[in-house]
Design an enzyme around this catalytic site. Structure first.
Site, mmCIF file in Angstrom:
data_model
loop_
_atom_site.group_PDB
_atom_site.id
_atom_site.type_symbol
_atom_site.label_atom_id
_atom_site.label_comp_id
_atom_site.label_asym_id
_atom_site.label_seq_id
_atom_site.Cartn_x
_atom_site.Cartn_y
_atom_site.Cartn_z
ATOM 1 N N GLU A 157 -5.489 7.663 -1.885
ATOM 2 C CA GLU A 157 -5.779 6.514 -1.023
ATOM 3 C C GLU A 157 -6.628 5.453 -1.717
ATOM 4 O OE1 GLU A 157 -4.115 6.042 1.389
ATOM 5 O OE2 GLU A 157 -3.474 7.981 2.170
ATOM 6 N N HIS A 161 2.038 4.430 -3.132
ATOM 7 C CA HIS A 161 1.925 5.887 -3.037
ATOM 8 C C HIS A 161 3.063 6.609 -3.771
ATOM 9 C CE1 HIS A 161 -1.610 6.529 -0.702
ATOM 10 N NE2 HIS A 161 -1.187 5.881 0.360
ATOM 11 N N HIS A 169 0.833 -1.202 0.000
ATOM 12 C CA HIS A 169 0.000 0.000 0.000
ATOM 13 C C HIS A 169 0.870 1.255 0.000
ATOM 14 C CE1 HIS A 169 -3.678 2.350 1.086
ATOM 15 N NE2 HIS A 169 -2.758 3.162 1.592
ATOM 16 N N GLU A 170 1.851 1.297 0.906
ATOM 17 C CA GLU A 170 2.682 2.501 1.017
ATOM 18 C C GLU A 170 3.594 2.669 -0.198
ATOM 19 O OE1 GLU A 170 1.819 4.515 3.193
ATOM 20 O OE2 GLU A 170 0.634 3.160 4.443
#
Length: 748
Positions: A480, A461, A457-458
């Site tokens: 997000e 980004h 997920h990170e």
């Protein structure tokens, strides 16, 4: 549009006060010292400024283009009036009569002079001075690559022309540019007798120079001397899991304005470099393209650390962490930025000129970038067996899905227990909560699944949130929602799942997210559920460039998942219509086209989606309706997704595919949510024998523990309420400020 004029001091909107339509900060040079004894960061920042040649107040267009010409007198007068209105309202909110008197004096002595407005709060500013660049300009013979003065600059004073030329240096000369910025940052203050006046209110720092009435005449380089406050909202002073002092940037809701005066609106994209002094036993981590090598700071017990970035980004992405942590290195070696191999590899960059990895030949084949993991000593084994082990396969999977890594290296830091989120991504650095390490024994598959999913997920980004950002902060779903969707795709790629295993994993996660979103929609205020709260005015600003961020200061907002989950379900619906492979190809093409840009959903995203999926089986009506519903609380795409999927979740959760080991691991990887749900059931049924589990969760998993306090209090059980107060007393000093305020309202 005049959003500041309508600012109600009783609302929870965050003012963005910087007058970015008048003047822009193009580069920051920070010189900071960390003082753990007094819990302050002191030093100076030099701002390199460029006046704007026009004003844009409408959504859309490139960040350097404008829809109307700059009307100097009218724009400055409008900016002055709106500044007076906003300042008066904010100071009334502060209730400081002395500040109002000072503000009145500030405005009555302006004399029509131009005012530079910076976003700033919780800072003690001691001096603002113009920087004398004469000595640096005289050294230009050492840098023959600096372009000569343009014909349009002949009427401007030499220092302004020098800064314009410095800012305009081509990306191929970024090292020379970096050296010149360093020299300018150390230049003395101007001694010509002219003075700079400055004024502070709650949300801004305002600067004037006597006799200067336009941005074009304003000094092009300023030095601001200041220090932070111990309770400032941008940094957290706390102790880590080894009980050692540390400090780190806390991120939202006010970003970095309490760390340094800056221009907070996303359109104010800039580069920066920083020298940070910290006690010799500490490690300094920061957003920066190369791994810093500390140097001794004279005879002091401090070391200096130097970082820089060459990609222009919003000031909100600047990240800093200082503490006594241990490091674990990858086998990828040191990261040394070298853009000498930049070639045209079929990528046509449409952003401004900077050293872009998308045009660097070697970057396209670099599946795994150099990476390090930092952790307190007591969590070193878990971090090594989890994060360090998973990073290479997660980075390689992200590269397979999205292409070239936008940044040349990555540090991952396990942050203190009081961190209010499971993770936070910034350029070159990721913060991870200790909660992602807690499930199962170190190195077990269930522990790795939770950790790996969050890492993916990170990492995502880097593409969506950083190299492609939202032009309007209220559209955080662009960051997000995309990251939540990509988290599943990248993690499945990292695990090398079969089609059946991947489908089961996706469906199970979708079920749990659906239930979380349904609960949130039923139990939260409707205005906080809207992903585009400004509706058709999204992306618009006032004449000066100032605006407000809807509900940014609402203490409940940081703990809501609606902007993650609504965007996720929209994207999953689109994927179900066109097929996953075509959907991944859409991500790849979108990144190639829009990296280095800020986007609005109703402009570039909506247009590109409609163009890309034209002629496919995707129902265009549903696509447009789904995108439009982001501006309301309607859930068109959620109901559409639900009608299409209709999975038998009860059978699936009972383990029909018993041979699918990945499904069981997925269930265990959600162990944090399972433990949270267990604690909810313990509270609901007053199962006193397991109150110890609730206490352990509230102390060690603070990132997800806020709502449990509410559950303990709402039951009106004296024993449960006493438990809530006891747990709060144990962690109150280390909690995130927003979380602490929410919990105190529940408990005290």
């Amino acid at each position: 549009m005049d959003p500041d004029g309508d600012l109600n001091p009783d609302t929870d909107d965050l003012p963005l006060r910087a007058n970015t339509n008048h003047i822009l900060v193009r580069h920051y040079v920070l010189d900071l010292t960390v003082h753990f004894d007094s819990k302050v960061i002191s030093g100076s920042i030099v701002l390199f400024l460029e006046p704007r040649s026009g004003v844009r107040t409408e959504a859309g267009g490139s960040q350097d283009g404008f829809t109307s010409k700059y009307k100097e007198v009218d724009a400055l007068e409008d900016g002055k009036k709106e500044l007076e209105r906003t300042t008066t309202k904010v100071e009334k909110m502060c209730g400081d009569a002395e500040s109002i008197q000072s503000s009145s004096l500030w405005h009555t002595t302006s004399g029509g002079e131009f005012t530079l407005v910076l976003d700033c709060c919780d800072l003690d500013v001691s001096k603002v001075e113009e920087v004398d660049l004469t000595s640096v300009a005289a050294m230009l013979s050492r840098f023959p690559e600096v372009p000569s003065k343009k014909s349009g600059d002949v009427s401007r004073k030499p220092q302004a022309a020098f800064i314009q030329n410095l800012i305009s240096m081509p990306s191929s000369q970024w090292r020379q540019q970096h050296q010149l910025f360093s020299l300018c940052g150390r230049a003395p203050g101007a001694q010509d007798g002219s003075t700079l006046q400055f004024h502070r209110d709650r949300w801004s720092l305002q600067v004037r120079k006597n006799g200067v009435t336009s941005p074009q005449e304003f000094p092009c380089a300023l030095r601001i001397c200041y220090e932070t406050k111990p309770a400032g909202g941008s940094v957290r002073w706390t102790k880590d899991q080894d009980n050692r002092v540390c400090v780190y940037t806390a991120g939202s809701p006010i970003n970095n304005r309490a760390l340094f005066p800056c221009q907070e609106p996303p359109v104010a994209m800039s580069t920066w470099q920083a020298t940070v002094r910290a006690p010799s036993e500490c490690v300094v981590l920061m957003s920066g393209e190369e791994q810093a090598v500390p140097a001794e700071d004279g005879d002091t017990h401090f070391l200096t650390w130097n970082y820089y970035v060459t990609m222009p980004m919003p000031a909100s992405t600047f990240t800093l962490a200082v503490g006594e942590v241990r490091v674990m290195n990858s086998d990828e070696g040191l990261s040394v930025t070298d853009y000498s191999g930049m070639v045209d590899d079929g990528i046509s960059c449409s952003h401004g000129d900077y050293p872009c990895r998308f045009t660097e030949q070697s970057a396209w084949s670099q599946r795994v970038i150099p990476h390090r993991v930092f952790s307190p000593a007591c969590l070193l084994q878990k971090a090594q067996m989890g994060v360090l082990k998973l990073l290479p396969q997660c980075l390689a999977a992200a590269h397979a899905v999205l292409g070239v890594h936008p940044f040349p290296r990555l540090d991952v830091l396990i942050v203190p227990a009081g961190f209010s989120s499971l993770g936070m991504a910034s350029p070159h650095i990721i913060f991870l909560s200790q909660s992602v390490l807690s499930a199962g024994s170190p190195g077990s598959e269930e522990s790795l699944s939770l950790c790996g999913s969050r890492i993916c997920h990170e990492i995502s980004h880097s593409w969506f949130g950083l190299v492609i950002g939202a032009r309007d902060w209220t559209e955080e779903w662009i960051s997000e929602g995309f990251a939540t969707c990509l988290e599943d795709i990248i993690w499945a790629q990292a695990q090398q799942l079969s089609l059946e295993e991947k489908t089961e994993q996706f469906d199970l996660k979708a079920l749990l997210r659906w239930r979380r979103l349904s609960d949130e929609l039923q139990n939260s205020k409707e205005e906080l559920q809207i992903l585009r709260p400004n509706m058709e005015k999204t992306g618009q600003v006032s004449e000066s460039g100032s605006s407000t961020v809807k509900h940014a200061l609402n203490p409940e907002k940081p703990f809501m998942q609606v902007h993650y989950l609504k965007g996720y379900f929209l994207l999953r619906f689109l994927a179900s219509q066109v097929g996953e492979q075509q959907f991944i190809e859409f991500f790849q093409l979108f990144v190639k086209k829009y990296h280095g840009h800020l986007i609005l959903s109703q402009v570039r995203l909506e247009t590109y989606l409609c163009c890309y999926f034209r002629g496919s089986q995707l129902e265009l009506f549903w696509l447009i309706a789904c995108l439009n519903s982001l501006a309301t609380s309607r859930k068109i795409y959620l109901s559409k997704w639900r009608m299409q999927k209709k999975p038998n979740y009860n059978k699936m959760c009972l383990g029909v595919s018993r041979s699918s080991k990945s499904l069981l691991c997925t269930i265990f990887c959600l162990g944090l949510q399972v433990r949270h749900r267990w604690c909810e059931l313990v509270v609901k049924h007053a199962y006193a024998q397991a109150y110890g589990d609730v206490e352990h969760f509230l102390i060690h998993d603070q990132a997800m523990g806020v709502y449990l306090y509410g559950e303990l209090m709402v039951q009106e059980d004296p024993e449960q309420q006493a438990l809530a107060r006891h747990c709060l007393s144990l962690v109150q000093g280390e909690m995130d400020q927003s979380a602490c305020r929410v919990v105190e309202e529940m408990v005290l």
